[in-house]
Design a protein around this motif. Sequence first.
Motif, PDB file in Angstrom:
ATOM      1  N   GLY A  68      40.641  22.045  -1.183  1.00 20.98           N
ATOM      2  CA  GLY A  68      39.948  20.978  -0.804  1.00 20.98           C
ATOM      3  C   GLY A  68      40.407  20.244   0.678  1.00 20.98           C
ATOM      4  N   GLY A  69      39.795  20.456   1.807  1.00 24.83           N
ATOM      5  CA  GLY A  69      40.176  19.795   2.869  1.00 24.83           C
ATOM      6  C   GLY A  69      41.263  20.443   3.564  1.00 24.83           C
ATOM      7  N   GLU A  70      41.684  21.714   3.130  1.00 26.94           N
ATOM      8  CA  GLU A  70      42.835  22.415   3.764  1.00 26.94           C
ATOM      9  C   GLU A  70      42.388  23.160   4.990  1.00 26.94           C
ATOM     10  N   GLY A  71      41.105  23.349   5.164  1.00 22.23           N
ATOM     11  CA  GLY A  71      40.583  24.326   6.477  1.00 22.23           C
ATOM     12  C   GLY A  71      40.793  25.846   6.119  1.00 22.23           C
ATOM     13  N   LEU A  72      41.358  26.165   5.054  1.00 15.88           N
ATOM     14  CA  LEU A  72      41.638  27.341   4.433  1.00 15.88           C
ATOM     15  C   LEU A  72      39.931  28.250   4.452  1.00 15.88           C
ATOM     16  N   ALA A  73      39.340  27.687   3.832  1.00 12.96           N
ATOM     17  CA  ALA A  73      37.778  28.331   3.826  1.00 12.96           C
ATOM     18  C   ALA A  73      37.202  28.494   4.869  1.00 12.96           C
ATOM     19  N   GLU A  74      37.185  27.299   5.808  1.00 13.33           N
ATOM     20  CA  GLU A  74      36.746  27.597   7.227  1.00 13.33           C
ATOM     21  C   GLU A  74      37.257  28.853   7.944  1.00 13.33           C
ATOM     22  N   ARG A  75      38.467  28.883   7.859  1.00 12.71           N
ATOM     23  CA  ARG A  75      39.173  29.887   8.654  1.00 12.71           C
ATOM     24  C   ARG A  75      38.972  31.457   7.860  1.00 12.71           C
ATOM     25  N   ALA A  76      38.697  31.289   6.837  1.00 11.81           N
ATOM     26  CA  ALA A  76      38.260  32.571   5.956  1.00 11.81           C
ATOM     27  C   ALA A  76      36.814  32.773   6.270  1.00 11.81           C
ATOM     28  N   ALA A  77      35.848  31.877   6.360  1.00 12.89           N
ATOM     29  CA  ALA A  77      34.609  31.966   6.620  1.00 12.89           C
ATOM     30  C   ALA A  77      34.369  32.675   8.157  1.00 12.89           C
ATOM     31  N   ALA A  78      35.262  32.129   8.994  1.00 14.92           N
ATOM     32  CA  ALA A  78      35.303  32.727  10.534  1.00 14.92           C
ATOM     33  C   ALA A  78      35.649  34.174  10.398  1.00 14.92           C
TER      34      ALA A  78
END
Length: 535
Positions: A68-78
Amino acid sequence: MTRVISPAALRELLLSATEIALLDVREQGVHCQGHPFFACALPLSRLELMVGDLVPRSSAPIVLIDGGGEGLAERAAAKLAELGYTDIAILEGGCAGWKAGGGELFSGVNVPSKAFGEFVEHHYDTPRVPPQEIRRLIDSGRKLVILDSRPYAEYHRMSIPGAIDTPGAELVYRVHDLAPDPETLVVVNCAGRTRSIIGCQSLRNAGIANQVVALKDGTMGWELAGYQCERGSTGAASAPSAAGEAKARAAAEHVARRFEVKFATRGEVESWRRDPGRTLYLLDVRTREEFEQVRIAGSRHAPGGQLIQATDEFVGVRGARIVCIDPARVRSVMTASWLNQMGWSEVYVLQPEGRDGFAGWTLESGPRSPTPLGFKPWRTVTARELVQRRQQGGVTVLDLATSLRFRERHIPGAWWAVRARLDEARAKLADAQALVLTSEDSTLAHLAAPEAAALWPDAEVSVLKGGNAIWFAVKLPAETGIANATTTPDDVWYKPYDHDHAQDYEKHARAYLSWEVALVEQIKRDPTIRFRCYD
């Protein structure tokens, strides 16, 4: 911009019959601290190594989660978008949002399989016997056989004295030759609980005449009771005789009827392979030796016992089609029967064709070594070149292997890092002039090299050719420990026996066994979990 999905919407997807891949992109050790029940661990650090097998269809719906709020999911999505995946969402608030929305978080590894094992024991009242009673029976001369249901490597590491390695789905296939006398007590064990329970109940479901029991708490329970395990045992079960195989086939037919196992022809499976709108897993549930001798092209090795023990490591898309492959039809039927009970709706056993069972299929052989998605080789140095360059000075070695592998042995003076946290390594090693990346076999190092080059723009970045495997193979110096760590060693889950001291092992073993037992109550609080009962 990647769309965001609410916890409520995700819950509805999990309750539906539609395909969905719920992927936790934190490191495995962090994932084990708490995650939704159906989340599969897909660490961002190793995403390209794992996602092709875990989610083989690039248009499958994917929901990514982090804490939650780490930015890991966004990096993985990219990263997934770069690799060609097209239907990607991020869970709003990650695990914290899931919990805040009333969702249950589960700690530990392979949670669906572990919880299912506890459910099976309670539902079927699977008989279990404590190690003290097994020890008494052995000393009394009782006729019994101990069958270890784990893969050979685990069995070889530590086993109950006298046990015979008979992994998972091999039990029904081979038991008739191992215990031909119905008066022989059959004891099934694993390291802890799950594979003992599933193995014991498999033999009971198959209707063998022998009394069958699970060794309570497996090798952990054996050692906690004060008994010694053997190290280096080699007693693997032989292939079944013709008579033993005939009995196994008859038992499997009984199981198939009772647990509504479905079968598929080659034509049906070939048509599914051409279906762009559905995910298909072709899983060969035989032994590795059989798989590497000959297999259907494009199939994966997923030995039956391990597939049930760690389903989330093999199948990432809920609602997908699963085809179990075994020309003898025993191991495939046993595996499919358990997947049915776990709640998978579209599981099939491949009908064998021809003399060897594979007539009409394109075949392949040898070890399977797929190229990771998006792999691009980076410039390399050989082990000998690295030795020479280090003698001259100015070279920093950064090892991306797991913390467990690094602790066991690594190149002297190397630093340990996690790929997804290279910024933390950069903070510690800001002055590196020449950086050599290594990993287990160099694949992960190649994937990480462009990221390292961006973080160290003034350094020469290269990859150790062949990685640690080559360094150790040519018997160059190594050292142990994890003093040179650039981040917290929570990248992988540590089994109880992975901890350093004897007192730590006992503490962690007891905690692990208690965690397994408690899962049966925790799953009652999660409405998305729907195991099936067959009475």
